[in-house]
Design a protein around this motif. Structure first.
Motif, PDB file in Angstrom:
ATOM      1  N   SER A 489       0.824  -1.208   0.000  1.00 51.69           N
ATOM      2  CA  SER A 489       0.000   0.000   0.000  1.00 51.69           C
ATOM      3  C   SER A 489       0.858   1.257   0.000  1.00 51.69           C
ATOM      4  O   SER A 489       2.043   1.238   0.366  1.00 51.69           O
ATOM      5  CB  SER A 489      -0.917   0.009   1.226  1.00 51.69           C
ATOM      6  OG  SER A 489      -0.173   0.013   2.420  1.00 51.69           O
ATOM      7  N   GLY A 490       0.227   2.351  -0.422  1.00 49.71           N
ATOM      8  CA  GLY A 490       0.885   3.641  -0.291  1.00 49.71           C
ATOM      9  C   GLY A 490       1.023   4.017   1.171  1.00 49.71           C
ATOM     10  O   GLY A 490       0.450   3.391   2.060  1.00 49.71           O
ATOM     11  N   ARG A 491       1.794   5.053   1.430  1.00 45.59           N
ATOM     12  CA  ARG A 491       1.991   5.527   2.802  1.00 45.59           C
ATOM     13  C   ARG A 491       1.159   6.783   3.023  1.00 45.59           C
ATOM     14  O   ARG A 491       0.982   7.594   2.107  1.00 45.59           O
ATOM     15  CB  ARG A 491       3.479   5.815   3.054  1.00 45.59           C
ATOM     16  CG  ARG A 491       4.407   4.666   2.628  1.00 45.59           C
ATOM     17  CD  ARG A 491       4.297   3.438   3.500  1.00 45.59           C
ATOM     18  NE  ARG A 491       4.888   2.224   2.954  1.00 45.59           N
ATOM     19  CZ  ARG A 491       6.183   1.952   2.851  1.00 45.59           C
ATOM     20  NH1 ARG A 491       7.087   2.841   3.182  1.00 45.59           N
ATOM     21  NH2 ARG A 491       6.580   0.779   2.387  1.00 45.59           N
ATOM     22  N   GLY A 492       0.655   6.939   4.225  1.00 41.25           N
ATOM     23  CA  GLY A 492      -0.241   8.035   4.552  1.00 41.25           C
ATOM     24  C   GLY A 492       0.458   9.374   4.668  1.00 41.25           C
ATOM     25  O   GLY A 492       1.683   9.485   4.574  1.00 41.25           O
ATOM     26  N   GLY A 493      -0.355  10.398   4.902  1.00 34.14           N
ATOM     27  CA  GLY A 493       0.178  11.743   5.073  1.00 34.14           C
ATOM     28  C   GLY A 493      -0.115  12.280   6.464  1.00 34.14           C
ATOM     29  O   GLY A 493      -0.555  11.553   7.358  1.00 34.14           O
ATOM     30  N   ARG A 494       0.110  13.570   6.659  1.00 34.64           N
ATOM     31  CA  ARG A 494      -0.126  14.215   7.957  1.00 34.64           C
ATOM     32  C   ARG A 494      -0.116  15.720   7.754  1.00 34.64           C
ATOM     33  O   ARG A 494       0.338  16.232   6.711  1.00 34.64           O
ATOM     34  CB  ARG A 494       0.937  13.806   8.980  1.00 34.64           C
ATOM     35  CG  ARG A 494       2.359  14.130   8.564  1.00 34.64           C
ATOM     36  CD  ARG A 494       3.384  13.408   9.441  1.00 34.64           C
ATOM     37  NE  ARG A 494       4.747  13.716   9.044  1.00 34.64           N
ATOM     38  CZ  ARG A 494       5.396  13.107   8.046  1.00 34.64           C
ATOM     39  NH1 ARG A 494       4.783  12.172   7.338  1.00 34.64           N
ATOM     40  NH2 ARG A 494       6.646  13.432   7.763  1.00 34.64           N
ATOM     41  N   VAL A 495      -0.603  16.431   8.766  1.00 37.46           N
ATOM     42  CA  VAL A 495      -0.612  17.894   8.739  1.00 37.46           C
ATOM     43  C   VAL A 495      -0.024  18.384  10.056  1.00 37.46           C
ATOM     44  O   VAL A 495      -0.493  18.001  11.136  1.00 37.46           O
ATOM     45  CB  VAL A 495      -2.035  18.442   8.558  1.00 37.46           C
ATOM     46  CG1 VAL A 495      -2.018  19.965   8.550  1.00 37.46           C
ATOM     47  CG2 VAL A 495      -2.662  17.906   7.269  1.00 37.46           C
ATOM     48  N   ILE A 496       1.002  19.236   9.974  1.00 41.85           N
ATOM     49  CA  ILE A 496       1.700  19.734  11.151  1.00 41.85           C
ATOM     50  C   ILE A 496       1.735  21.259  11.079  1.00 41.85           C
ATOM     51  O   ILE A 496       2.060  21.839  10.040  1.00 41.85           O
ATOM     52  CB  ILE A 496       3.140  19.195  11.234  1.00 41.85           C
ATOM     53  CG1 ILE A 496       3.164  17.671  11.063  1.00 41.85           C
ATOM     54  CG2 ILE A 496       3.790  19.586  12.552  1.00 41.85           C
ATOM     55  CD1 ILE A 496       4.550  17.120  10.827  1.00 41.85           C
ATOM     56  N   VAL A 497       1.422  21.901  12.187  1.00 39.50           N
ATOM     57  CA  VAL A 497       1.571  23.348  12.299  1.00 39.50           C
ATOM     58  C   VAL A 497       2.885  23.636  13.020  1.00 39.50           C
ATOM     59  O   VAL A 497       3.165  23.070  14.077  1.00 39.50           O
ATOM     60  CB  VAL A 497       0.383  23.964  13.069  1.00 39.50           C
ATOM     61  CG1 VAL A 497       0.587  25.469  13.240  1.00 39.50           C
ATOM     62  CG2 VAL A 497      -0.921  23.688  12.335  1.00 39.50           C
ATOM     63  N   ASN A 498       3.683  24.499  12.433  1.00 46.54           N
ATOM     64  CA  ASN A 498       4.991  24.897  12.972  1.00 46.54           C
ATOM     65  C   ASN A 498       5.885  23.689  13.261  1.00 46.54           C
ATOM     66  O   ASN A 498       6.329  23.460  14.400  1.00 46.54           O
ATOM     67  CB  ASN A 498       4.809  25.737  14.244  1.00 46.54           C
ATOM     68  CG  ASN A 498       4.105  27.043  13.968  1.00 46.54           C
ATOM     69  OD1 ASN A 498       4.339  27.686  12.944  1.00 46.54           O
ATOM     70  ND2 ASN A 498       3.213  27.448  14.869  1.00 46.54           N
ATOM     71  N   PRO A 499       6.156  22.874  12.241  1.00 39.67           N
ATOM     72  CA  PRO A 499       7.034  21.717  12.437  1.00 39.67           C
ATOM     73  C   PRO A 499       8.433  22.156  12.865  1.00 39.67           C
ATOM     74  O   PRO A 499       8.859  23.286  12.592  1.00 39.67           O
ATOM     75  CB  PRO A 499       7.058  21.058  11.063  1.00 39.67           C
ATOM     76  CG  PRO A 499       6.739  22.168  10.105  1.00 39.67           C
ATOM     77  CD  PRO A 499       5.773  23.052  10.845  1.00 39.67           C
ATOM     78  N   ASP A 500       9.122  21.263  13.553  1.00 40.31           N
ATOM     79  CA  ASP A 500      10.502  21.513  14.001  1.00 40.31           C
ATOM     80  C   ASP A 500      10.604  22.720  14.929  1.00 40.31           C
ATOM     81  O   ASP A 500      11.621  23.432  14.948  1.00 40.31           O
ATOM     82  CB  ASP A 500      11.435  21.711  12.787  1.00 40.31           C
ATOM     83  CG  ASP A 500      11.315  20.585  11.776  1.00 40.31           C
ATOM     84  OD1 ASP A 500      11.237  19.414  12.205  1.00 40.31           O
ATOM     85  OD2 ASP A 500      11.282  20.875  10.570  1.00 40.31           O
TER      86      ASP A 500
END
Length: 605
Positions: A489-500
């Motif tokens: 299967s493909g790999r999922g995504g995500r949403v991050i605010v102010n990463p790192d």
């Protein structure tokens, strides 16, 4: 190549095949010209830049005859005829609607506005010219009309059942004023609607010209000719590729955006000789959130027709596909046949799972001779309102994902949706008041396989407004796009605010109402498509090329593909690769993979 016999143009004169082909070509050119007019005169980003519009010609009985290859419903005129019988229509009339329930799925969510013009020649009905586009805002609870948090279609904008907006060329000003008053962006709405109406008038004129040149009877024959040719093509493909039997599959949606519950689409494809039926009765109940889909019976038929007819240039999407397949059964109150007023704004998440379920059923029927699943395109909504001026500011950006690997080739990387486009970075920055600080491939998101799934992207968006509210629709994370025939299967995504950063936070990928402030960085990582075939069969040098191009990491090359690279990461260690692949080959692989290899019961129950 499929063929169809010439059709009788009258009692004593058949229309010859050359004439039928000339008319077919003229109609295809006219349809493309209608789209070019919309493209060049519309105002909103979704139509002008993303190309979210559609044109078609239908015969005098309202059957789709000439269209694009974007899977849509074929019952575009039925809802109109219920209120305006054909014998009451006049030259210069124009009809519109955006109500999915009143049109029984002729349109599937409120921002898509359909316009239909009846066409006459010598007082005789020839057919219909049709065009629609996704309008920027049609009212509702939020700017842009589509809210992942909507629980009712009343929250999603103004609902217009089939109405006559022009009578013999005269605009119904009352309807026009009511409609435009319900948009937060009336000037943009008016510009788009005028472009679509102009496209209908252009299509009407071109259809009249064809009839004047070749005769109304020949035009009728050409409509029947292209429909018969598509029907023959799909029947031949079904007979050649799909064995008799009953084959089921279930595909999953992460959530309905207002709850944490996952939902599924289930189909059973049954074939017995020339008879093919599609049963969606075991699909989950309708959702509280806006993933419900009012699915006309033509939609899954068109999906199968386009997929199975991809190698036949004469197999075009029209009513011929509908005749080649028998009954389509749905259950009232389910995800694909919801009761009014269930919300519908995110119906594409279910629509694309209908495609996935059909592909899964075909893979089961054919021993893996079907594409892997694609991820659902991603959208985010940044909304703000300047209370001092009363002006609404809206950023709706669609982001690309990875498509499923095919039986003969890799899946496509970074694709938004068929027939539509990604926004250029420069356009997004100029139009939406944001700064795009990164755009790159989401490494390892494409499902490993002999043919790799397409990869998604990573997009970093800096918020420049004082404040904004964020809505998200990013799917295929909990339930990634499945792999086929040993592919992963493909790999999922995500949403991050102010990463790192110390205040980094991860947001639910199907959600709404998140407060952002000036300077926040929004990182959206989109998912990839499923792979096809065992990744151990992918040539090692091709895997190396993927690593060098950034699509596959060194770790995935080793762990998923069994390809060992030297310390520099630029050369294949063939001896170590041979040993590792022999060891990995001992791991059992089944037909489907979604995070892990699945049993037959897990993909059908």
């Amino acid at each position: 190549m499929s063929t169809a016999p010439p059709v009788a143009a009258g009692a004593n004169r058949p229309t010859d095949t050359v004439t039928l082909e000339l008319i077919s070509g003229a109609l295809q050119a006219a349809r493309a010209e209608m789209e070019a007019l919309i493209d060049r005169t519309s105002m909103s980003p979704f139509i002008r830049e993303k190309k979210d519009y559609f044109t078609a010609f239908l015969d005098a009985d309202g059957r789709l005859a000439v269209s694009t290859s974007l899977t849509l419903a074929g019952n575009l005129v039925e809802g109109i005829l219920e209120h305006y019988p054909r014998d009451t229509m006049r030259d210069g009339d124009l009809y519109l609607y955006n109500d999915p329930y009143a049109s029984r799925g002729g349109v599937s969510h409120l921002p898509d506005m359909v316009f239909v013009a009846p066409v006459f020649h010598g007082g005789e009905m020839l057919g219909y010219a049709e065009a629609w586009g996704h309008l920027w805002d049609v009212g509702g609870s939020v700017p842009g009309s589509i809210s992942p948090g909507a629980r009712s279609t009343f929250e999603e904008g103004i609902q217009i059942p089939p109405v006559r907006v022009m009578r013999e060329g005269v605009l119904n000003e009352e309807v026009w004023r009511i409609f435009t008053r319900n948009s937060r962006f009336p000037d943009m709405l008016s510009g788009d609607v005028k472009a679509i109406m102009a496209a209908c008038r252009l299509g009407k004129r071109r259809l009249e010209e064809v009839a004047a040149r070749f005769g109304a009877a020949a035009l009728r024959d050409a409509f029947a000719f292209v429909q018969a040719r598509s029907e023959a093509s799909l029947r031949q493909a079904l007979a050649r590729r799909v064995p008799d039997g009953s084959h089921a599959f279930r595909d999953w949606i992460d959530s309905d955006a207002v709850s944490d519950q996952s939902y599924s689409v289930h189909v059973r494809v049954t074939k017995s000789g020339d008879e093919v039926t599609l049963d969606f009765g075991a699909t989950d109940d309708q959702a509280e959130g806006p993933i419900n889909f009012v699915m006309d019976q033509s939609v899954p038929k068109y999906m199968l027709g386009l997929y199975l007819g991809m190698d036949d240039p004469q197999a075009r999407m029209n009513a011929g596909f509908e005749r080649a397949i028998g009954a389509v059964r749905t259950r009232p109150g389910s995800l694909v046949a919801p009761h009014f007023p269930a919300s519908l704004g995110l119906r594409s998440h279910t629509m694309i799972r209908v495609t996935g379920a059909l592909l899964g059923a075909l893979a089961r029927a054919t021993g893996g001779d079907a594409s892997a699943a694609s991820s659902v395109y991603v959208l985010y909504y940044l909304r703000s309102h300047d209370r001092r001026t009363g002006i609404f500011h809206l950023c709706i950006e669609g982001l690309s994902v990875g498509f499923g690997a095919r039986t003969y080739a890799d899946g496509l990387d970074a694709v938004y949706y068929v027939a539509q486009k990604n926004y250029p970075v420069e356009f997004a920055e100029m139009e939406f008041g944001v700064r795009i600080e990164a755009l790159r491939i989401h490494t390892d998101s494409g499902g490993p396989g002999r043919h790799r799934g397409g990869c998604g992207i990573v997009r970093d968006v800096r918020v420049l407004a004082d404040s904004a509210t964020l809505g998200l629709r990013l799917d295929n994370c909990r339930h990634p796009a499945f792999g086929v025939n040993g592919g992963m299967s493909g790999r999922g995504g995500r949403v991050i605010v102010n990463p790192d950063s110390p205040d980094a936070r991860t947001l639910p990928t199907m959600s709404d109402g998140h407060a952002l402030r000036e300077g926040d960085l929004l990182r959206i990582v989109t998912p990839g498509g499923g792979g096809w075939g065992s990744p151990l069969e992918r040539p090692a040098e091709v895997v190396l090329g993927d690593v060098l191009d950034g699509f596959v990491s060194v770790a995935s090359a080793r762990d998923d593909y069994g390809v060992v690279l030297d310390a520099s990461g630029t050369t294949v260690d063939h001896e170590a690769t041979s040993r590792l692949r022999a060891e990995l080959a001992k791991v059992p692989r089944t037909m489907f993979h979604r995070g892990r290899y699945l049993t037959d019961e897990e993909v059908t129950a």
